[in-house]
Design a protein around this motif. Structure first.
Motif, short mmCIF file in Angstrom:
data_model
loop_
_atom_site.label_atom_id
_atom_site.label_comp_id
_atom_site.label_asym_id
_atom_site.label_seq_id
_atom_site.Cartn_x
_atom_site.Cartn_y
_atom_site.Cartn_z
N GLY A 272 0.80 -1.22 0.00
CA GLY A 272 0.00 0.00 0.00
C GLY A 272 0.83 1.27 0.00
N LYS A 273 1.99 1.22 -0.65
CA LYS A 273 2.86 2.41 -0.69
C LYS A 273 2.78 3.08 -2.07
N ILE A 274 2.74 4.41 -2.07
CA ILE A 274 2.74 5.19 -3.30
C ILE A 274 4.01 6.02 -3.32
N GLU A 275 4.71 6.02 -4.45
CA GLU A 275 5.91 6.84 -4.60
C GLU A 275 5.71 7.82 -5.75
N ILE A 276 5.89 9.11 -5.46
CA ILE A 276 5.79 10.16 -6.46
C ILE A 276 7.18 10.76 -6.62
#
Length: 555
Positions: A272-276
């Motif tokens: 559940g990790k988002i990287e921008i």
């Protein structure tokens, strides 16, 4: 100076739906249409009685203005003199007088609104609105009500001022940022409501190299995908909305240094990790990410969150039927937005000085894979199938746009969950007219991504053959994939028509809605004019389909 809010009607993510027993419309006098009201507001006439002054209004002062010729109403903290508007209001004076001299926000939001049903080519449609004059994008625009107008823009010349409130204590944002450890709010700032009803509180962190800045969002959920994250950055403002169940987690920062327009978004679904990943304009070390902006690092119920708009450029438009166009809009390079299946956005245009917005469901560029736009992690194009009502207010203006012009597009909203497709065996789609638009992406997804699916059946209701959207594509798709059956039903066919005729009925549905197996998992999706959908849902329930097996969209 007063900062007038920029919310649009309907209130952000509010359920502006009308029950069948709604209020009747009061006939307007000649010269009291929406355009007449707009002309009056542009005339320079003093509509507040204050000669251009803006004042702070106490509760005691507001209560004094409770008569027809002296009627003030408060909406979301701003006070309007609606007396000049009385004769332009389709709900009549009594409806406005219910909020005279008081706060009308709750009345506005609770949908105590006008219900109007029109007989239009054999199909009945409805619109609702508490404050807007009679005008619409329909063939019967002279008597129908348009509900998608920015009410602040509509009533701005009636603005008396702001309600007097106690001075707010301003936060020291740098002190606030120092209290945040890696973007995680102290537990004391998480309300009891969110703690009990919402998901685990998300957090964020950031790190950098010489050329890149990576913002990592830890959602603590395992059903996050690229549809769940919306990113916009303009100038030094960075905004990321993460949809987590029925909540919205917002990161809103004024970046400490400049970054390039393009960026990348990656989701690690297993954790559940988002990287921008942002690209620095200068290869220099940042001491801090930036300063917090409005609602930064907050978890908000989606129904209470405002809609955020970005300007999208018109790339192409082409005829699909005699009165339906396929519009292609390109997102800004500084935006990541993928509209989830079954959800809609709002398009906003300034028309004669008034911001008017309408909801539309994005579609795929084509039903056929050889023409379909590639599904990329950062898909920059949004397509809309839109029917042009030449006597309407919004769609003719949309149709007059030239290639290269801009349209404001909101963030998505809607309650359709893709989990409804899990282990699905039979999918039935009932569409009328442009109610076909939610079915486009559903068809594409169902036929390519649901391995358990045995059968898809579409019953498509229209007036004439010329009204059928993408008929040839539907027929080719049905020929290509034997799981798909398509049936066209016309209400006003020519004598040579050999297909089904009429309106939605028990006879048509009982024959059409046959499961592949007696106990197969089934879903029925329905979309069209409100009366079509309401009647269809009642018929489906009569045929013993459960609520969990029915999903209705709003056209």
């Amino acid at each position: 100076m007063l900062n007038v809010p920029s919310q649009s009607f309907p209130a952000p993510r509010s359920q502006q739906r009308v029950a069948s027993g709604g209020r009747s419309k009061v006939p307007l006098k000649q010269g009291r249409s929406l355009m007449d009201w707009i002309r009056l507001t542009k005339s320079g006439k003093d509509l507040t009685g204050l000669k251009g002054r803006l004042i702070e209004v106490t509760e005691e002062e507001l209560k004094k203005h409770n008569k027809k010729d002296d009627c003030w109403i408060c909406i979301r903290g701003f006070v309007y003199n609606v007396s000049p508007y009385m004769e332009y209001h389709p709900g009549g004076e009594d409806e406005l007088m219910r909020a005279a001299g008081s706060d009308g926000t709750e009345l506005f939001d609770q949908n105590l609104t006008l219900l109007l049903r029109l007989e239009c080519g054999g199909a009945v449609s409805s619109r609702c609105n508490l404050f807007l004059p009679g005008s619409s994008d329909s063939p019967a625009s002279a008597i129908q009500v348009h509900r998608w107008v920015n009410y602040e823009s509509m009533l701005k010349e009636c603005l008396v001022g702001r309600m007097a409130i106690k001075p707010a204590v301003l936060k020291d944002y740098r002190e606030e940022e120092n209290k945040v450890l890696n973007g995680m709010l102290p537990k004391s700032q998480v309300t009891d409501t969110l703690a009990k009803e919402g998901p685990s509180y998300p957090s964020y962190d950031w790190f950098q190299t010489n050329s890149l800045v990576t913002i990592a969002i830890y959602t603590k959920q395992k059903d996050i995908n690229l549809d769940s994250i919306i990113v916009d950055h303009q100038d030094d403002s960075f905004r990321a909305e993460t949809i987590i169940k029925d909540f919205l987690y917002l990161i809103h920062i004024g970046l400490s240094h400049e970054v390039q327009e393009d960026f990348s978004v990656r989701v690690v679904e297993s954790v559940g990790k988002i990287e921008i990943v942002l690209k620095k304009k200068e290869n220099t070390s940042w001491d801090f990410l930036g300063h917090p902006l409005e609602n930064h690092n907050s978890l908000i119920p989606r129904k209470d969150a405002g809609l955020y708009y970005r300007k999208c450029q018109l790339i192409s438009k082409e005829n699909v039927t005699h009165d339906t166009r396929l519009f292609c809009l390109m997102l800004p390079p500084s935006t990541h937005l993928q509209v989830p299946i079954g959800q809609h956005v709002y398009l906003k245009l300034p028309i004669t000085g008034t911001e008017i917005v309408k909801p539309y469901t994005p579609v795929s560029g084509s039903l056929l894979s050889e023409f379909k736009e590639p599904v990329l992690p950062n898909n920059k194009y949004i397509y809309f199938l839109i029917k042009i009502y030449h006597t309407g207010l919004f769609t003719p203006e949309l149709d007059r746009l030239q290639i290269g012009d801009f349209v404001s597009v909101s963030s998505p909203e809607g309650n359709f969950k893709i989990s409804k497709f899990q282990e699905l065996e039979d999918l039935f789609l009932l569409a009328a007219g442009t109610g076909f638009t939610p079915m486009v992406k559903i068809l594409n997804y169902a036929l390519t991504d649901i391995p358990s699916l045995r059968k898809v059946k579409l019953m498509f209701f229209n007036k004439t053959e010329d009204d059928i959207i993408w008929r040839s594509q539907l027929e080719k798709l049905a020929f290509k994939d034997k799981r798909l059956d398509v049936e066209f039903v016309l209400s006003a066919p020519v004598s040579e028509w050999n297909g089904k005729q009429g309106h939605i009925s028990p006879a048509l549905l009982s024959e059409f809605l046959k499961r592949n197996l007696d106990k197969s998992k089934v879903l029925v999706c329905i979309c069209g004019p409100v009366p079509f959908t309401e009647q269809g849902v009642r018929l489906l329930q009569d045929l013993n389909f459960s609520k969990n097996e029915i999903h209705s969209f709003t056209a």
